[in-house]
Design a protein around this motif. Sequence first.
Motif, PDB file in Angstrom:
ATOM      1  N   ILE A   1     -18.942 -12.220  23.306  1.00  0.00           N
ATOM      2  CA  ILE A   1     -19.373 -10.919  23.824  1.00  0.00           C
ATOM      3  C   ILE A   1     -19.038 -10.798  25.309  1.00  0.00           C
ATOM      4  O   ILE A   1     -18.569  -9.753  25.779  1.00  0.00           O
ATOM      5  CB  ILE A   1     -20.877 -10.721  23.584  1.00  0.00           C
ATOM      6  CG1 ILE A   1     -21.176 -10.668  22.078  1.00  0.00           C
ATOM      7  CG2 ILE A   1     -21.374  -9.457  24.255  1.00  0.00           C
ATOM      8  CD1 ILE A   1     -20.521  -9.531  21.358  1.00  0.00           C
TER       9      ILE A   1
ATOM     10  N   ALA B 139     -17.221  -4.960  24.138  1.00  0.00           N
ATOM     11  CA  ALA B 139     -18.489  -5.674  24.046  1.00  0.00           C
ATOM     12  C   ALA B 139     -19.535  -4.838  23.317  1.00  0.00           C
ATOM     13  O   ALA B 139     -20.322  -5.367  22.519  1.00  0.00           O
ATOM     14  CB  ALA B 139     -18.984  -6.044  25.439  1.00  0.00           C
TER      15      ALA B 139
ATOM     16  N   GLY C  24     -18.916  -5.034  19.708  1.00  0.00           N
ATOM     17  CA  GLY C  24     -19.356  -6.323  19.182  1.00  0.00           C
ATOM     18  C   GLY C  24     -20.864  -6.416  19.056  1.00  0.00           C
ATOM     19  O   GLY C  24     -21.384  -7.048  18.128  1.00  0.00           O
ATOM     20  N   LEU C  25     -21.582  -5.783  19.975  1.00  0.00           N
ATOM     21  CA  LEU C  25     -23.047  -5.817  19.943  1.00  0.00           C
ATOM     22  C   LEU C  25     -23.625  -5.004  18.788  1.00  0.00           C
ATOM     23  O   LEU C  25     -24.811  -5.164  18.471  1.00  0.00           O
ATOM     24  CB  LEU C  25     -23.611  -5.299  21.273  1.00  0.00           C
ATOM     25  CG  LEU C  25     -23.424  -6.221  22.483  1.00  0.00           C
ATOM     26  CD1 LEU C  25     -23.893  -5.523  23.754  1.00  0.00           C
ATOM     27  CD2 LEU C  25     -24.191  -7.528  22.280  1.00  0.00           C
TER      28      LEU C  25
END
Length: 256
Positions: A170, A181, A184-185
């Motif tokens: 991340i 990011a 991805g979160l």
Amino acid sequence: MTAAPGTPAEDAADRLLPVAGVREIRAHLRGLLAGRWRLVGATTLVMVLDSVLGLAGPVAIGWVAQQLTEGLDVAHLVGPVVLLAVAVLGATLTGWLSEVLLARTVVPVVGTLREETVAVALDLPLDLVEAGGTGDLVSRVSGDVEVVSEAATGALGSFVGAALTIASTIVGLAALDWRFALAGLLAVPIQAHTLRWYLRVSQPVYAASRTADGRRTSAVLAVFAALRRSARCASAATGWDGSAPPRPTPWHTSCG
């Protein structure tokens, strides 16, 4: 052979030693880790560094691809190649060091747990041990501690390493673009919910597995005890060489 409901064998199985709950396990684990928090912190730090070095390889390869795409001179490849070599060597070193530190953290704790288990087993009242069968106690002293040792040295390291790899990934995505990011979160809530669900569902299953292992060990020991008793009775009745049985004496016991 399965005992019928209401028989002494089933009643003994219902009086097996209890399985500790999550709160009891956490409280006891904090006591076992007392005085080892510096080693735990050092282990965590090395595992974080190992996860970060794992990202250096893709970065170096991407750097090499960019240099080749731009048609730069071969001399410009020295930097990414050196970075890749250092990352590989560093990851190898930190991987080995993390395993060593994890073993130094876990193995003494497991050893202390085994000693405490044996000490508690020796202090148990005899009627409590006989109520559940000696096999249950043997299973707790040997099998349960072995399962804890395997989980601590294997699954724990894999779980922590995977969590740190996700975190460092991340961070690497954020270094490229904060939107990467953020994307991805989006998977974090799903992963957290799945983990909580798994822990909630698996805890009773693993507890039932340990209880079943105690029952199985009790049954196996009972079978061997019955075999030894049958062999003694057979030898007393016919003699070891198959000859006629000896004349009864006052000290002969009945095998009936």
